[in-house]
Motif scaffolding. Structure first.
Motif, PDB file in Angstrom:
ATOM      1  N   ALA A 274      16.456  -0.520  -4.553  1.00 32.83           N
ATOM      2  CA  ALA A 274      16.344  -0.128  -5.958  1.00 32.83           C
ATOM      3  C   ALA A 274      14.911  -0.240  -6.462  1.00 32.83           C
ATOM      4  O   ALA A 274      14.512   0.479  -7.381  1.00 32.83           O
ATOM      5  CB  ALA A 274      17.266  -0.997  -6.814  1.00 32.83           C
ATOM      6  N   ARG A 275      14.122  -1.131  -5.850  1.00 33.76           N
ATOM      7  CA  ARG A 275      12.766  -1.358  -6.320  1.00 33.76           C
ATOM      8  C   ARG A 275      11.712  -0.498  -5.620  1.00 33.76           C
ATOM      9  O   ARG A 275      10.569  -0.431  -6.094  1.00 33.76           O
ATOM     10  CB  ARG A 275      12.402  -2.838  -6.167  1.00 33.76           C
ATOM     11  N   LEU A 276      12.056   0.122  -4.518  1.00 37.14           N
ATOM     12  CA  LEU A 276      11.088   0.956  -3.807  1.00 37.14           C
ATOM     13  C   LEU A 276      10.509   2.077  -4.684  1.00 37.14           C
ATOM     14  O   LEU A 276       9.315   2.361  -4.605  1.00 37.14           O
ATOM     15  CB  LEU A 276      11.710   1.537  -2.537  1.00 37.14           C
ATOM     16  N   PRO A 277      11.309   2.767  -5.517  1.00 33.76           N
ATOM     17  CA  PRO A 277      10.711   3.770  -6.409  1.00 33.76           C
ATOM     18  C   PRO A 277       9.672   3.173  -7.363  1.00 33.76           C
ATOM     19  O   PRO A 277       8.695   3.839  -7.713  1.00 33.76           O
ATOM     20  CB  PRO A 277      11.919   4.327  -7.177  1.00 33.76           C
ATOM     21  N   TRP A 278       9.869   1.925  -7.790  1.00 33.93           N
ATOM     22  CA  TRP A 278       8.869   1.263  -8.631  1.00 33.93           C
ATOM     23  C   TRP A 278       7.549   1.127  -7.865  1.00 33.93           C
ATOM     24  O   TRP A 278       6.475   1.396  -8.407  1.00 33.93           O
ATOM     25  CB  TRP A 278       9.352  -0.139  -9.029  1.00 33.93           C
ATOM     26  N   ALA A 280       6.550   2.902  -5.297  1.00 31.50           N
ATOM     27  CA  ALA A 280       5.955   4.223  -5.071  1.00 31.50           C
ATOM     28  C   ALA A 280       5.174   4.685  -6.307  1.00 31.50           C
ATOM     29  O   ALA A 280       4.061   5.213  -6.186  1.00 31.50           O
ATOM     30  CB  ALA A 280       7.046   5.236  -4.729  1.00 31.50           C
ATOM     31  N   THR A 281       5.731   4.476  -7.485  1.00 30.80           N
ATOM     32  CA  THR A 281       5.061   4.869  -8.722  1.00 30.80           C
ATOM     33  C   THR A 281       3.804   4.039  -8.941  1.00 30.80           C
ATOM     34  O   THR A 281       2.741   4.570  -9.303  1.00 30.80           O
ATOM     35  CB  THR A 281       6.011   4.706  -9.923  1.00 30.80           C
ATOM     36  N   TYR A 282       3.906   2.740  -8.720  1.00 30.27           N
ATOM     37  CA  TYR A 282       2.775   1.837  -8.934  1.00 30.27           C
ATOM     38  C   TYR A 282       1.597   2.207  -8.031  1.00 30.27           C
ATOM     39  O   TYR A 282       0.441   2.177  -8.453  1.00 30.27           O
ATOM     40  CB  TYR A 282       3.211   0.398  -8.651  1.00 30.27           C
ATOM     41  N   MET A 283       1.901   2.592  -6.780  1.00 30.35           N
ATOM     42  CA  MET A 283       0.844   2.893  -5.813  1.00 30.35           C
ATOM     43  C   MET A 283       0.362   4.328  -5.901  1.00 30.35           C
ATOM     44  O   MET A 283      -0.559   4.720  -5.176  1.00 30.35           O
ATOM     45  CB  MET A 283       1.343   2.590  -4.392  1.00 30.35           C
ATOM     46  N   GLY A 284       0.977   5.127  -6.772  1.00 30.32           N
ATOM     47  CA  GLY A 284       0.520   6.495  -6.949  1.00 30.32           C
ATOM     48  C   GLY A 284       0.947   7.445  -5.862  1.00 30.32           C
ATOM     49  O   GLY A 284       0.280   8.457  -5.609  1.00 30.32           O
ATOM     50  N   HIS A 285       2.080   7.152  -5.212  1.00 35.74           N
ATOM     51  CA  HIS A 285       2.582   8.034  -4.167  1.00 35.74           C
ATOM     52  C   HIS A 285       3.327   9.218  -4.782  1.00 35.74           C
ATOM     53  O   HIS A 285       3.920   9.102  -5.850  1.00 35.74           O
ATOM     54  CB  HIS A 285       3.525   7.286  -3.230  1.00 35.74           C
ATOM     55  N   VAL A 286       3.303  10.336  -4.048  1.00 36.86           N
ATOM     56  CA  VAL A 286       4.010  11.526  -4.499  1.00 36.86           C
ATOM     57  C   VAL A 286       5.509  11.290  -4.469  1.00 36.86           C
ATOM     58  O   VAL A 286       6.241  11.700  -5.366  1.00 36.86           O
ATOM     59  CB  VAL A 286       3.636  12.738  -3.617  1.00 36.86           C
ATOM     60  N   ASP A 287       5.991  10.630  -3.420  1.00 39.83           N
ATOM     61  CA  ASP A 287       7.410  10.321  -3.306  1.00 39.83           C
ATOM     62  C   ASP A 287       7.566   9.051  -2.481  1.00 39.83           C
ATOM     63  O   ASP A 287       6.596   8.489  -1.970  1.00 39.83           O
ATOM     64  CB  ASP A 287       8.204  11.483  -2.677  1.00 39.83           C
ATOM     65  N   ILE A 288       8.801   8.623  -2.330  1.00 40.27           N
ATOM     66  CA  ILE A 288       9.078   7.359  -1.650  1.00 40.27           C
ATOM     67  C   ILE A 288       8.769   7.433  -0.162  1.00 40.27           C
ATOM     68  O   ILE A 288       8.500   6.409   0.479  1.00 40.27           O
ATOM     69  CB  ILE A 288      10.542   6.942  -1.889  1.00 40.27           C
ATOM     70  N   HIS A 289       8.766   8.644   0.423  1.00 38.23           N
ATOM     71  CA  HIS A 289       8.474   8.777   1.847  1.00 38.23           C
ATOM     72  C   HIS A 289       7.049   8.360   2.142  1.00 38.23           C
ATOM     73  O   HIS A 289       6.765   7.769   3.190  1.00 38.23           O
ATOM     74  CB  HIS A 289       8.717  10.220   2.304  1.00 38.23           C
ATOM     75  N   ALA A 290       6.112   8.642   1.224  1.00 40.68           N
ATOM     76  CA  ALA A 290       4.731   8.205   1.411  1.00 40.68           C
ATOM     77  C   ALA A 290       4.637   6.690   1.372  1.00 40.68           C
ATOM     78  O   ALA A 290       3.832   6.086   2.085  1.00 40.68           O
ATOM     79  CB  ALA A 290       3.844   8.825   0.336  1.00 40.68           C
TER      80      ALA A 290
END
Length: 324
Positions: A274-278, A280-290
């Motif tokens: 549940a926290r992985l999308p957080w 990804a957003t914090y690190m500036g990734h395009v999506d969770i795969h990055a």
């Protein structure tokens, strides 16, 4: 970053291609730099016919043999895009086959720094010359920021004084990768360290809000090549072995941040998925795969995963198999 001046027989068409990509809304700065290397190769090989053949692209690929596989792929990808553009008006133009995309486990190994190693590197910055200058504080603050926030090194170089908001506290990344702007919340300790640095930094020109947050010895924005040389020196002073092809690198601080954050969530019993999308957003990734690319699991993380699975087994699977 200043764009390399194009000089080959295909320079005019290269510039038209770059301009076209930028008109489509793509930053294309990094790709333009890679295309500039191909332009220089054409000049060095004295190619005078504005027509790309297989021999040319094969020779260029061989010239990239000193680079890791992923960097070779990046160079050749840009050349392939340019050849596809040329083929629209010149059907004779050869379009090279794309390199096989390597899986993350085949890519350059990443070094996950231990906290003791990070402390040693930060301590070594106090010995940087010249003594009593801003330089030791600049590197201590820069490297500490990379470790504690996981921002990209290019994003740190691009920061201006006005991008640090001590009242929130946070950083404003005006233009990250793929032109993604974002706010980066800071911990209280990171904010205090930045405040102390800014107070000292304000004593040196330029001081305008849009001037660089991190300054070089010449009071200019930091450049990667100089910072990388200094970082290798700090590794040596810290007793951390460095190898040209395997690192460790500055960028590994970003991977370290991601892994340590995930490890902390596991230890705290948080719902990691549940926290992985957080993250990804914090690190500036395009999506969770990055984000998953940055999360190559070290032994310590795998131990936490195994422990979580074992606890789940005891609480759910085994209890269902034992009738009350």
């Amino acid at each position: 970053m200043r764009t390399r001046k194009l000089r080959s027989c295909l320079a005019e068409k290269m510039q038209c291609f770059i301009d076209l990509r930028r008109l489509s809304g793509t930053d294309y700065q990094g790709q333009a730099r890679l295309l500039g290397y191909f332009d220089r190769f054409l000049v060095e090989q004295r190619v005078t016919e504005p027509h790309i053949t297989r021999d040319i692209t094969d020779a260029y690929q061989r010239s990239l043999g000193h680079l890791c596989r992923r960097n070779q792929e990046n160079h050749l990808c840009v050349v392939r895009q340019f050849c596809e553009y040329l083929s629209q008006t010149d059907p004779r133009c050869y379009i090279p086959e794309p390199l096989r995309r390597i899986r993350w486990e085949e890519a350059r190994p990443r070094h996950i720094y231990r906290t003791t190693e990070v402390r040693a590197i930060l301590a070594a910055t106090s010995e940087l010359s010249p003594p009593h200058s801003l330089r030791p504080e600049t590197y201590r603050t820069l490297l500490g920021l990379l470790y504690s926030t996981g921002i990209r090194i290019g994003e740190a170089f691009a920061l201006n004084l006005e991008d640090f908001h001590s009242d929130q506290p946070s950083l404003w990344i005006a233009e990250g990768k793929f032109r993604k702007a974002r706010w980066v919340p800071l911990s209280s300790s990171t904010s205090r360290a930045l405040q102390q640095y800014v107070q000292r930094r304000q004593g040196i020109s330029p001081r305008s809000p849009d001037s660089p947050l991190f300054l070089s010895q010449r009071s200019r924005r930091l450049h990667y090549s100089a910072v990388n040389r200094t970082f290798r020196y700090l590794l040596q002073q810290s007793g951390i072995p460095y190898h040209k092809h395997t690192g460790p690198r500055i960028h590994d601080l970003r991977h370290t941040f991601a892994v340590h954050r995930l490890l902390a969530w596991y230890r705290d019993g948080q719902d990691v998925n549940a926290r992985l999308p957080w993250l990804a957003t914090y690190m500036g990734h395009v999506d969770i795969h990055a984000t998953q690319v940055d999360l190559r699991p070290p032994a310590e993380l795998m131990e936490q995963v195994d422990r979580r699975f074992y606890q789940h087994y005891l609480q759910n699977v085994q209890s269902q198999g034992n009738p009350s």
